[in-house]
Design a protein around this motif. Structure first.
Motif, PDB file in Angstrom:
ATOM      1  N   ARG A  86      26.047  38.979  38.650  1.00  0.00           N
ATOM      2  CA  ARG A  86      26.846  38.504  39.777  1.00  0.00           C
ATOM      3  C   ARG A  86      26.242  37.219  40.371  1.00  0.00           C
ATOM      4  O   ARG A  86      26.923  36.209  40.540  1.00  0.00           O
ATOM      5  CB  ARG A  86      26.876  39.606  40.840  1.00  0.00           C
ATOM      6  N   ARG A  87      24.927  37.258  40.633  1.00  0.00           N
ATOM      7  CA  ARG A  87      24.254  36.092  41.236  1.00  0.00           C
ATOM      8  C   ARG A  87      24.272  34.895  40.304  1.00  0.00           C
ATOM      9  O   ARG A  87      24.469  33.755  40.722  1.00  0.00           O
ATOM     10  CB  ARG A  87      22.808  36.451  41.581  1.00  0.00           C
ATOM     11  N   THR A  88      24.055  35.145  39.003  1.00  0.00           N
ATOM     12  CA  THR A  88      24.046  34.061  38.019  1.00  0.00           C
ATOM     13  C   THR A  88      25.418  33.396  37.950  1.00  0.00           C
ATOM     14  O   THR A  88      25.528  32.162  37.981  1.00  0.00           O
ATOM     15  CB  THR A  88      23.654  34.608  36.631  1.00  0.00           C
ATOM     16  N   MET A  89      26.461  34.201  37.871  1.00  0.00           N
ATOM     17  CA  MET A  89      27.811  33.632  37.769  1.00  0.00           C
ATOM     18  C   MET A  89      28.163  32.856  39.040  1.00  0.00           C
ATOM     19  O   MET A  89      28.729  31.764  38.962  1.00  0.00           O
ATOM     20  CB  MET A  89      28.845  34.736  37.512  1.00  0.00           C
ATOM     21  N   GLU A  90      27.799  33.402  40.183  1.00  0.00           N
ATOM     22  CA  GLU A  90      28.064  32.718  41.451  1.00  0.00           C
ATOM     23  C   GLU A  90      27.378  31.359  41.479  1.00  0.00           C
ATOM     24  O   GLU A  90      27.971  30.342  41.829  1.00  0.00           O
ATOM     25  CB  GLU A  90      27.528  33.555  42.609  1.00  0.00           C
ATOM     26  N   ILE A 123      33.426  44.847  34.617  1.00  0.00           N
ATOM     27  CA  ILE A 123      33.529  43.395  34.401  1.00  0.00           C
ATOM     28  C   ILE A 123      34.548  42.804  35.379  1.00  0.00           C
ATOM     29  O   ILE A 123      34.289  41.787  36.035  1.00  0.00           O
ATOM     30  CB  ILE A 123      33.930  43.087  32.933  1.00  0.00           C
ATOM     31  N   ALA A 124      35.694  43.474  35.507  1.00  0.00           N
ATOM     32  CA  ALA A 124      36.738  42.991  36.423  1.00  0.00           C
ATOM     33  C   ALA A 124      36.234  43.011  37.864  1.00  0.00           C
ATOM     34  O   ALA A 124      36.530  42.097  38.648  1.00  0.00           O
ATOM     35  CB  ALA A 124      37.996  43.845  36.282  1.00  0.00           C
ATOM     36  N   GLU A 125      35.453  44.015  38.202  1.00  0.00           N
ATOM     37  CA  GLU A 125      34.930  44.107  39.570  1.00  0.00           C
ATOM     38  C   GLU A 125      34.064  42.880  39.894  1.00  0.00           C
ATOM     39  O   GLU A 125      34.192  42.277  40.955  1.00  0.00           O
ATOM     40  CB  GLU A 125      34.119  45.392  39.726  1.00  0.00           C
ATOM     41  N   ILE A 126      33.204  42.514  38.957  1.00  0.00           N
ATOM     42  CA  ILE A 126      32.346  41.339  39.195  1.00  0.00           C
ATOM     43  C   ILE A 126      33.178  40.062  39.273  1.00  0.00           C
ATOM     44  O   ILE A 126      32.955  39.203  40.132  1.00  0.00           O
ATOM     45  CB  ILE A 126      31.227  41.255  38.137  1.00  0.00           C
ATOM     46  N   LEU A 127      34.165  39.931  38.403  1.00  0.00           N
ATOM     47  CA  LEU A 127      35.020  38.734  38.465  1.00  0.00           C
ATOM     48  C   LEU A 127      35.725  38.666  39.809  1.00  0.00           C
ATOM     49  O   LEU A 127      35.844  37.585  40.417  1.00  0.00           O
ATOM     50  CB  LEU A 127      36.030  38.733  37.310  1.00  0.00           C
ATOM     51  N   ASN A 128      36.174  39.801  40.316  1.00  0.00           N
ATOM     52  CA  ASN A 128      36.826  39.806  41.632  1.00  0.00           C
ATOM     53  C   ASN A 128      35.862  39.391  42.735  1.00  0.00           C
ATOM     54  O   ASN A 128      36.279  38.857  43.763  1.00  0.00           O
ATOM     55  CB  ASN A 128      37.422  41.187  41.924  1.00  0.00           C
ATOM     56  N   GLN A 129      34.572  39.609  42.516  1.00  0.00           N
ATOM     57  CA  GLN A 129      33.586  39.215  43.528  1.00  0.00           C
ATOM     58  C   GLN A 129      33.201  37.739  43.426  1.00  0.00           C
ATOM     59  O   GLN A 129      32.883  37.122  44.444  1.00  0.00           O
ATOM     60  CB  GLN A 129      32.337  40.094  43.400  1.00  0.00           C
ATOM     61  N   VAL A 130      33.195  37.171  42.233  1.00  0.00           N
ATOM     62  CA  VAL A 130      32.675  35.801  42.101  1.00  0.00           C
ATOM     63  C   VAL A 130      33.750  34.710  42.082  1.00  0.00           C
ATOM     64  O   VAL A 130      33.453  33.555  42.388  1.00  0.00           O
ATOM     65  CB  VAL A 130      31.748  35.625  40.862  1.00  0.00           C
ATOM     66  N   ARG A 159      42.832  41.877  27.715  1.00  0.00           N
ATOM     67  CA  ARG A 159      44.062  42.080  28.521  1.00  0.00           C
ATOM     68  C   ARG A 159      43.775  43.006  29.704  1.00  0.00           C
ATOM     69  O   ARG A 159      44.196  42.748  30.833  1.00  0.00           O
ATOM     70  CB  ARG A 159      45.152  42.682  27.624  1.00  0.00           C
ATOM     71  N   ALA A 160      43.049  44.102  29.427  1.00  0.00           N
ATOM     72  CA  ALA A 160      42.755  45.079  30.477  1.00  0.00           C
ATOM     73  C   ALA A 160      41.911  44.449  31.583  1.00  0.00           C
ATOM     74  O   ALA A 160      42.075  44.765  32.758  1.00  0.00           O
ATOM     75  CB  ALA A 160      42.059  46.290  29.872  1.00  0.00           C
ATOM     76  N   ILE A 161      40.993  43.539  31.216  1.00  0.00           N
ATOM     77  CA  ILE A 161      40.194  42.842  32.231  1.00  0.00           C
ATOM     78  C   ILE A 161      41.120  41.941  33.059  1.00  0.00           C
ATOM     79  O   ILE A 161      41.131  41.999  34.293  1.00  0.00           O
ATOM     80  CB  ILE A 161      39.060  42.006  31.587  1.00  0.00           C
ATOM     81  N   LEU A 162      41.926  41.116  32.374  1.00  0.00           N
ATOM     82  CA  LEU A 162      42.842  40.196  33.080  1.00  0.00           C
ATOM     83  C   LEU A 162      43.722  40.956  34.068  1.00  0.00           C
ATOM     84  O   LEU A 162      43.948  40.506  35.193  1.00  0.00           O
ATOM     85  CB  LEU A 162      43.739  39.465  32.072  1.00  0.00           C
ATOM     86  N   ASP A 163      44.205  42.123  33.647  1.00  0.00           N
ATOM     87  CA  ASP A 163      45.118  42.899  34.495  1.00  0.00           C
ATOM     88  C   ASP A 163      44.458  43.401  35.774  1.00  0.00           C
ATOM     89  O   ASP A 163      45.136  43.708  36.741  1.00  0.00           O
ATOM     90  CB  ASP A 163      45.670  44.102  33.714  1.00  0.00           C
ATOM     91  N   ARG A 164      43.135  43.510  35.759  1.00  0.00           N
ATOM     92  CA  ARG A 164      42.435  44.046  36.926  1.00  0.00           C
ATOM     93  C   ARG A 164      41.888  42.961  37.850  1.00  0.00           C
ATOM     94  O   ARG A 164      41.290  43.266  38.884  1.00  0.00           O
ATOM     95  CB  ARG A 164      41.253  44.914  36.469  1.00  0.00           C
ATOM     96  N   VAL A 165      42.023  41.684  37.455  1.00  0.00           N
ATOM     97  CA  VAL A 165      41.456  40.600  38.275  1.00  0.00           C
ATOM     98  C   VAL A 165      42.542  39.985  39.155  1.00  0.00           C
ATOM     99  O   VAL A 165      43.597  39.583  38.664  1.00  0.00           O
ATOM    100  CB  VAL A 165      40.785  39.525  37.380  1.00  0.00           C
ATOM    101  N   GLU A 166      42.272  39.953  40.456  1.00  0.00           N
ATOM    102  CA  GLU A 166      43.277  39.457  41.407  1.00  0.00           C
ATOM    103  C   GLU A 166      43.555  37.974  41.190  1.00  0.00           C
ATOM    104  O   GLU A 166      44.693  37.554  41.140  1.00  0.00           O
ATOM    105  CB  GLU A 166      42.807  39.697  42.845  1.00  0.00           C
ATOM    106  N   GLN A 167      42.486  37.170  41.078  1.00  0.00           N
ATOM    107  CA  GLN A 167      42.696  35.725  40.915  1.00  0.00           C
ATOM    108  C   GLN A 167      42.675  35.356  39.448  1.00  0.00           C
ATOM    109  O   GLN A 167      41.915  34.486  39.028  1.00  0.00           O
ATOM    110  CB  GLN A 167      41.625  34.963  41.658  1.00  0.00           C
ATOM    111  N   SER A 168      43.539  35.989  38.665  1.00  0.00           N
ATOM    112  CA  SER A 168      43.475  35.762  37.218  1.00  0.00           C
ATOM    113  C   SER A 168      44.007  34.380  36.834  1.00  0.00           C
ATOM    114  O   SER A 168      43.904  33.983  35.678  1.00  0.00           O
ATOM    115  CB  SER A 168      44.189  36.873  36.454  1.00  0.00           C
ATOM    116  N   ASP A 169      44.542  33.618  37.798  1.00  0.00           N
ATOM    117  CA  ASP A 169      44.916  32.233  37.479  1.00  0.00           C
ATOM    118  C   ASP A 169      43.677  31.374  37.221  1.00  0.00           C
ATOM    119  O   ASP A 169      43.780  30.289  36.661  1.00  0.00           O
ATOM    120  CB  ASP A 169      45.782  31.613  38.592  1.00  0.00           C
ATOM    121  N   HIS A 170      42.488  31.877  37.597  1.00  0.00           N
ATOM    122  CA  HIS A 170      41.244  31.159  37.279  1.00  0.00           C
ATOM    123  C   HIS A 170      40.624  31.651  35.975  1.00  0.00           C
ATOM    124  O   HIS A 170      39.488  31.322  35.660  1.00  0.00           O
ATOM    125  CB  HIS A 170      40.221  31.341  38.400  1.00  0.00           C
TER     126      HIS A 170
END
Ligand code: FE
Ligand code: FE
Ligand code: ZN
Length: 277
Positions: A86-90, A123-130, A159-170
């Motif tokens: 999480r910290r690295t991606m941020e 994975i989706a949870e972390i993407l939603n955070q960063v 696909r399953a990851i994309l479906d769970r990410v709110e800002q999937s336009d990024h």
């Protein structure tokens, strides 16, 4: 026009990579944001980043790709490892804002006995955070070979990851030719079929970049050992069919073959030669 480059070392700075890319006829490239097997990043050098930004603009580069370290595992069972991811991606995404409009590619992760569904959820949870609403970087999920318990061996898992990410336009996808081959997608025998499957599951508009590699192993081996173009099981003709495919024109193609700079220059020249403009 074929947009092609290769993986470069960032050890001599950002602007230096731009000059290296120019010297081998590349108009895109990839680099690690930090030590690929550790995780420590160098101090932020905004002058160097700005020099690269100007060079890319002046010489008409298309988007370049920053690659997250291999040690990052967003779906690790250990919460300390997930905190590192999480910290690295941020931090990487904050740095990439100095090179706006480019890509940040990462390996989704390895679920290690937790199962792919739990891997996808984490994975989706972390993407939603960063992911940040105003960010100028598109984050790419890389297609994986399915070595060990890697998540991303099937298009359905991405696909399953994309479906769970709110800002999937990024979010987008980077297709690695060695990885999909090793995962069992026959890009040499049926490239049209593999791209149709990608389109059905993920949508071709999600495909933002190609890692162009030959594979040391046969179809479906789940090994992930890259070979030089023409020295592996996929072969030059099939890889040149990828760079020439009408549905893939305009994408950045990035070599991650085992080469030094002159080897990369030769592969870029070969693939440009085989490209029908
Ligand atoms: Fe990768
Ligand atoms: Fe790759
Ligand atoms: Zn690989």
């Amino acid at each position: 026009m074929l947009h092609i480059g290769c993986h470069l070392s960032s050890s001599r700075g950002y602007a230096h990579m731009g000059k290296e890319a120019l010297s081998i006829g590349a108009d895109t490239f990839q680099f690690f944001t930090r030590n690929p097997r550790g995780g420590t990043a160098k101090a932020l050098n905004t002058e160097d980043l700005e020099a690269l930004r100007r060079l890319l603009e002046e010489h008409g580069f298309i988007r370049i790709i920053a690659h997250a370290p291999y040690t990052l595992n967003a779906c690790a069972a250990d919460e300390g490892l997930r905190e590192f991811a999480r910290r690295t991606m941020e931090d990487d995404l904050m740095r990439m804002e100095y090179l706006p409009g480019n890509y940040y590619n990462f390996h989704p992760g390895s679920h290690v006995k937790q199962g792919p569904e739990e891997g996808v959820r984490k994975i989706a949870e972390i993407l939603n955070q960063v992911l940040q609403p105003g960010q100028h970087t598109t984050v790419l999920l890389e297609t994986m070979a399915g070595k060990g318990s890697e998540v991303g061996r099937r298009f359905e898992e991405l696909r399953a990851i994309l479906d769970r990410v709110e800002q999937s336009d990024h979010l987008g996808v980077c297709l690695d030719t060695c990885h999909v081959w090793d995962a069992g997608y026959d890009i040499a025998g049926d490239l049209d079929g593999v791209l149709a499957e990608f389109d059905r599951v993920l949508g071709l508009e999600r495909l933002k970049a190609i890692h162009l590699n030959d594979s040391m192993n046969p179809l479906g081996a789940h090994k992930d050992r890259h070979a030089k173009i023409g020295e592996g099981c996929i072969g030059t003709a099939a890889l040149s069919a990828v760079t020439n495919h009408p549905l893939l024109q305009g994408l950045p193609f990035c070599l991650e073959t085992p080469n030094d700079l002159s080897g990369y220059a030769a592969e870029i020249a070969l693939l440009r030669d085989l490209h029908r403009d």
